[in-house]
Design an enzyme around this catalytic site. Structure first.
Site, short mmCIF file in Angstrom:
data_model
loop_
_atom_site.label_atom_id
_atom_site.label_comp_id
_atom_site.label_asym_id
_atom_site.label_seq_id
_atom_site.Cartn_x
_atom_site.Cartn_y
_atom_site.Cartn_z
N ASN A 92 -6.49 7.39 10.65
CA ASN A 92 -7.28 6.24 10.18
C ASN A 92 -7.19 5.17 11.27
OD1 ASN A 92 -8.43 4.08 8.91
ND2 ASN A 92 -6.75 3.77 7.45
N LYS A 114 -8.93 2.50 11.57
CA LYS A 114 -9.24 1.14 11.11
C LYS A 114 -10.24 0.49 12.06
CE LYS A 114 -4.80 1.26 8.88
NZ LYS A 114 -3.61 0.57 8.37
N HIS A 174 -8.84 2.67 0.26
CA HIS A 174 -7.69 2.30 1.09
C HIS A 174 -7.18 0.93 0.64
CE1 HIS A 174 -5.31 0.99 4.51
NE2 HIS A 174 -5.15 2.28 4.76
N GLU A 182 -6.24 -1.62 2.16
CA GLU A 182 -6.83 -2.79 2.83
C GLU A 182 -8.18 -3.14 2.21
OE1 GLU A 182 -6.39 -1.31 6.83
OE2 GLU A 182 -4.22 -1.49 6.59
N GLU A 222 -0.15 5.95 -0.44
CA GLU A 222 0.27 5.02 0.60
C GLU A 222 0.90 3.78 -0.05
OE1 GLU A 222 -2.13 5.60 4.47
OE2 GLU A 222 -3.30 4.33 3.13
N GLY A 269 1.77 -0.11 8.12
CA GLY A 269 1.77 -0.97 9.30
C GLY A 269 3.01 -1.82 9.44
N SER A 322 3.31 4.13 7.97
CA SER A 322 4.23 4.19 9.12
C SER A 322 4.71 5.61 9.43
CB SER A 322 5.42 3.25 8.91
OG SER A 322 4.97 1.91 8.81
P1 PGA Z 1 0.11 3.01 9.35
O1 PGA Z 1 -1.24 2.96 8.45
O2 PGA Z 1 0.35 4.46 9.70
O3 PGA Z 1 -0.20 2.16 10.54
O4 PGA Z 1 1.21 2.46 8.50
C1 PGA Z 1 -1.51 3.94 7.49
C2 PGA Z 1 -2.81 3.62 6.78
O5 PGA Z 1 -3.08 2.44 6.51
O6 PGA Z 1 -3.61 4.53 6.46
#
Ligand code: PGA
Length: 251
Positions: free
Chosen positions: A9, A11, A95, A97, A167, A173, A212
């Site tokens: 992903n 983003k 997601h 976000e 998640e 992140g 992460s």
């Molecule tokens: P990350 O993001 O691996 O940077 O923690 C995962 C995601 O948001 O899908």
């Protein structure tokens, strides 16, 4: 046996040119690796050019979002048929976000999932609790609620075409991964719910862990019985790191 599935992903990162450069490095690193499914979700603006690079490879193209409507006056939105046109085989929905920043709720996620399935695109349905919800002891209930409402429109005959991504918001992140045991507890809970809803097809649905994930922790996560792959943000931006992740070693 469920075939592991790893999705990048990206983003709001990488131009179309940067996406092509990634593919040039990444594809040779995963050539012949057919024991896993690999998916890349770049920004919309890179779908076309990245799609051409991935043509003929076993790496699938995905979008990060979609509108549930077919067409119409929806300024700035992208319809499922447009993603089909670009060769997308998967699309992320729900997601965290998008849930937190753009008001995406379970009902909208369910409509998007239905629209994608109607177009032959596999939705990767994301669920996960916040830190406050986990601290209150509500993690399993929150995830159950998101899951049942987000899958409200999915029929048992479509179960093989969906992927779930768990998640935990506090792990995205932040560099803070859920321990394999914490992740497995939620994955098992999700699996039980999928079995109740879809019968034995629930056993075949892949459940990714996200938050992460990196080369240093993927092997341990993948030892858990209900973790079938990962949704990877930051570490998927680097071809070497993402290729190491998809080449996880199961001990
Ligand atoms: P990350 O993001 O691996 O940077 O923690 C995962 C995601 O948001 O899908």
């Amino acid at each position: 046996m469920r075939k592991p599935i790893f999705a990048a992903n990206w983003k709001m990162q990488k131009t179309a040119g940067e996406a092509e450069a990634f593919a040039d490095k990444f594809l040779p690193l995963v050539a012949g690796l057919d024991r896993v499914d690999i998916v890349i979700a770049p920004p919309f603006t890179a779908l076309d050019r990245l799609g051409h690079k991935l043509d003929g490879s076993h790496v699938a193209l995905a979008a990060q979002n979609v509108n549930a409507e077919e067409r119409g006056a929806f300024t700035g939105e992208i319809a499922p048929g447009m993603l089909v046109d670009l060769g997308c085989r998967y699309t992320l929905v729900g997601h965290s976000e998008r849930r937190a920043l753009y008001g995406e709720n379970d009902e909208r996620v369910a409509r998007k999932a239905a629209a994608l399935l109607a177009h032959g695109i596999r939705p990767i349905v994301c669920v996960g609790e916040s830190l406050e919800q986990r601290k209150r002891g509500d993690a399993l209930d929150v995830v159950s609620g998101q899951l049942s409402d987000s899958l409200a429109t999915v029929e048992a005959s479509q179960a093989d075409d969906i992927v779930i991504a768990y998640e935990p918001v506090w792990a995205i992140g932040t560099g803070e991964t859920a321990t394999p045991e914490i992740a497995q507890e939620v994955h098992r809970h999700i699996r039980e719910q999928l079995r109740v809803k879809f019968g034995e097809a629930g056993d075949r649905i892949r459940i990714q862990y996200g938050g992460s994930v990196k080369p240093e922790n993927v092997d341990e996560l993948m030892t858990q019985p209900d973790i079938d792959g990962a949704l990877v943000g930051g570490a998927s931006l680097d071809p070497e790191a993402f290729s190491r992740i998809v080449r996880f070693e199961k001990t």
